[in-house]
Write an enzyme that holds these catalytic residues in place. Structure first.
Site, mmCIF file in Angstrom:
data_model
loop_
_atom_site.group_PDB
_atom_site.id
_atom_site.type_symbol
_atom_site.label_atom_id
_atom_site.label_comp_id
_atom_site.label_asym_id
_atom_site.label_seq_id
_atom_site.Cartn_x
_atom_site.Cartn_y
_atom_site.Cartn_z
ATOM 1 N N GLU A 92 0.816 -1.209 0.000
ATOM 2 C CA GLU A 92 0.000 0.000 0.000
ATOM 3 C C GLU A 92 0.851 1.260 0.000
ATOM 4 O OE1 GLU A 92 -2.140 -1.020 3.846
ATOM 5 O OE2 GLU A 92 -1.615 1.057 4.230
ATOM 6 N N CYS A 105 3.684 8.356 0.380
ATOM 7 C CA CYS A 105 4.320 7.471 1.350
ATOM 8 C C CYS A 105 4.458 6.099 0.690
ATOM 9 C CB CYS A 105 3.437 7.402 2.596
ATOM 10 S SG CYS A 105 4.005 6.214 3.815
ATOM 11 N N CYS A 112 7.209 -7.030 6.876
ATOM 12 C CA CYS A 112 8.336 -6.448 7.618
ATOM 13 C C CYS A 112 8.784 -7.453 8.661
ATOM 14 C CB CYS A 112 7.865 -5.157 8.298
ATOM 15 S SG CYS A 112 9.211 -4.247 9.100
ATOM 16 N N CYS A 116 7.728 -4.397 15.350
ATOM 17 C CA CYS A 116 7.359 -3.366 16.330
ATOM 18 C C CYS A 116 5.950 -3.670 16.862
ATOM 19 C CB CYS A 116 7.410 -1.972 15.701
ATOM 20 S SG CYS A 116 9.067 -1.539 15.163
ATOM 21 N N CYS A 119 2.687 -1.875 15.406
ATOM 22 C CA CYS A 119 2.622 -1.654 13.950
ATOM 23 C C CYS A 119 1.894 -2.785 13.240
ATOM 24 C CB CYS A 119 4.047 -1.518 13.411
ATOM 25 S SG CYS A 119 4.097 -1.241 11.632
ATOM 26 N N SER A 191 12.435 6.707 6.796
ATOM 27 C CA SER A 191 12.271 6.408 8.210
ATOM 28 C C SER A 191 12.843 5.033 8.535
ATOM 29 C CB SER A 191 10.774 6.451 8.541
ATOM 30 O OG SER A 191 10.556 6.148 9.890
ATOM 31 N N HIS A 216 10.278 6.115 19.845
ATOM 32 C CA HIS A 216 9.141 5.488 20.531
ATOM 33 C C HIS A 216 9.331 5.149 22.004
ATOM 34 C CE1 HIS A 216 7.545 5.549 16.587
ATOM 35 N NE2 HIS A 216 8.134 4.451 16.151
ATOM 36 N N CYS A 333 -0.798 2.485 9.606
ATOM 37 C CA CYS A 333 0.169 1.882 8.696
ATOM 38 C C CYS A 333 -0.139 0.414 8.458
ATOM 39 C CB CYS A 333 1.558 1.996 9.313
ATOM 40 S SG CYS A 333 1.816 3.548 10.153
HETATM 41 N N1 SAH Z 1 10.438 0.691 9.277
HETATM 42 C C1 SAH Z 1 10.485 2.104 9.289
HETATM 43 C C2 SAH Z 1 9.408 2.805 8.485
HETATM 44 C C3 SAH Z 1 8.018 2.294 8.584
HETATM 45 S S1 SAH Z 1 6.789 2.982 9.595
HETATM 46 C C4 SAH Z 1 10.494 2.630 10.705
HETATM 47 O O1 SAH Z 1 10.366 1.833 11.626
HETATM 48 O O2 SAH Z 1 10.713 3.803 10.910
HETATM 49 C C5 SAH Z 1 6.853 4.704 9.657
HETATM 50 C C6 SAH Z 1 6.574 5.235 11.057
HETATM 51 O O3 SAH Z 1 5.257 4.914 11.503
HETATM 52 C C7 SAH Z 1 7.520 4.643 12.083
HETATM 53 O O4 SAH Z 1 7.937 5.653 12.953
HETATM 54 C C8 SAH Z 1 6.645 3.646 12.789
HETATM 55 O O5 SAH Z 1 7.151 3.324 14.046
HETATM 56 C C9 SAH Z 1 5.325 4.372 12.824
HETATM 57 N N2 SAH Z 1 4.156 3.532 13.087
HETATM 58 C C10 SAH Z 1 3.964 2.241 12.784
HETATM 59 N N3 SAH Z 1 2.774 1.808 13.214
HETATM 60 C C11 SAH Z 1 2.189 2.856 13.802
HETATM 61 C C12 SAH Z 1 0.947 3.037 14.457
HETATM 62 N N4 SAH Z 1 0.072 2.057 14.581
HETATM 63 N N5 SAH Z 1 0.678 4.266 14.943
HETATM 64 C C13 SAH Z 1 1.571 5.279 14.820
HETATM 65 N N6 SAH Z 1 2.739 5.163 14.225
HETATM 66 C C14 SAH Z 1 3.066 3.957 13.723
#
Ligand code: SAH
Length: 348
Positions: A92, A105, A112, A116, A119, A191, A216, A333
């Site tokens: 997406e 984006c 992935c 995290c 996520c 990022s 985070h 995301c």
């Molecule tokens: N892998 C990379 C980029 C992908 S996500 C990274 O970790 O930075 C881009 C941003 O969105 C990252 O800061 C990630 O931690 C954040 N993100 C992911 N899921 C999220 C969610 N449910 N709510 C808010 N931010 C989120």
């Protein structure tokens, strides 16, 4: 499988076309068809002879990236696109319209492996890396579908760009090449969750892109609870790599911090964050966490988020709360993709 011609940078394409016995100006024409005119097939390349077009399609392909769903937000000028790749993998991309231009984006991987906790992209696991072509063509498709020019790109979709380093770097080169879409590197942000050796490598690429670091957690312990990658690369090392990025590129690093109610939005978190960020020339972006169906994290209410932000601001931190975008269109995301994919991440 035929090679994807869209993943060759200009130099490589010139070599490929030269090896076919064609004149150098042909590679210029083909590169322009692929990366400026955004052709989806060799048939469109009408200034090439039919013979050459046939030769090209006999050797190469332009990997299809097929639109499966387009969601248009009613809340703000944001759209989400779900694309299907040649092998059935789904990815997406998001288009956000701002006063300064349109930004896309892009996803860097199908799935992935970083895991995290908050996520959605982590849930189905990792499927595969995206090629430079598949990253570029998310933007190309969106420009063609909407008829609007894209001026900014953020690599913040599904995947960890620094876990797909070679393809990611090639993508940045091609995206900012003046023989292609020619997007200014200053308008590109990537990022990362903090893959230390590759942050250092990126610092030496000679790029002018902005690095966004997903923080985070305000301490090694807290970060480790939310981000498994922190077990491998400690907070201190990550911060030092970011310092090197700033030193070598002169580009101020953006730190991202997803605010999760009761987890990392307490006064002590704000204090620790201040200690980390105060000595650094950086920017902090607070993102109220997008609730993910499979997880029970909640975002703080507006007031609490504002209190958190004000605390940091008063301490001299350069901080913003990211405005929520497309909350009515599978905002978080990776959620649109989740809706379409089975446990193995492929098309249902
Ligand atoms: N892998 C990379 C980029 C992908 S996500 C990274 O970790 O930075 C881009 C941003 O969105 C990252 O800061 C990630 O931690 C954040 N993100 C992911 N899921 C999220 C969610 N449910 N709510 C808010 N931010 C989120």
């Amino acid at each position: 499988m035929k090679k994807d011609i869209c993943s060759f940078d200009y130099k490589e394409l010139t070599e490929e076309i030269g090896a076919m016995g064609e004149q150098p100006f042909r590679s210029r024409q083909i590169y322009e068809w692929l990366h400026v005119k955004l052709a989806d097939s060799f048939d469109e390349m009408t200034n090439l002879s039919k013979g050459l077009r046939e030769k090209l399609s006999g050797t190469y392909q332009i990997s299809p990236i097929e639109l499966v769903e387009r969601q248009i937000s009613k809340a703000d000028p944001t759209e989400k696109f779900l694309f299907r790749l040649w092998d059935g993998n789904m990815i997406e991309s998001v288009l956000m319209r701002h006063s300064y231009g349109n930004s896309v984006c892009v996803s860097s991987q199908a799935g992935c492996r970083m895991g995290c906790r908050f996520c959605a992209s982590a849930i189905g696991g990792f499927l595969r890396n995206l090629t430079p072509s598949e990253m570029l063509r998310q933007i190309y498709r969106i420009q063609k579908i909407t008829g609007e020019r894209v001026s900014h790109v953020v690599v913040m979709g599904t995947g960890e760009p620094l876990d797909n380093y070679e393809n990611f770097v090639r993508f940045i080169r091609m995206l900012s090449d003046d023989r292609g879409l020619n997007i200014s590197q200053r308008n590109i942000t990537a990022s990362t969750c903090g893959i230390v050796p590759n942050i250092r490598r990126l610092a030496s690429e000679g790029f002018q892109i902005t690095l966004a670091l997903s923080l985070h957690g305000s301490s090694q312990e807290k970060r480790k609870k939310l981000m498994p990658v922190a077990k491998k690369y400690e907070l201190q090392e990550v911060l030092e790599a970011c310092d090197e990025y700033f030193l070598k590129t002169g580009r101020r690093v953006t730190f991202e911090y997803s605010l999760i109610a009761g987890v990392n939005d307490r006064p002590q978190d704000a204090r620790e964050l201040t200690e980390i960020l105060k000595p650094r020339n950086c920017h902090l972006n607070l993102i109220p966490v997008n609730p993910v169906r499979e997880r029970d994290y909640r975002k703080p209410d507006r007031k609490n988020a504002a209190v958190f932000k004000n605390k940091l601001e008063k301490s001299g931190i350069n901080v913003t709360i990211r405005r929520e975008r497309g909350s009515d269109i599978d905002g978080a995301c990776g959620q649109l993709r989740r809706r379409y994919t089975a446990a193995d991440g492929r098309t249902r």
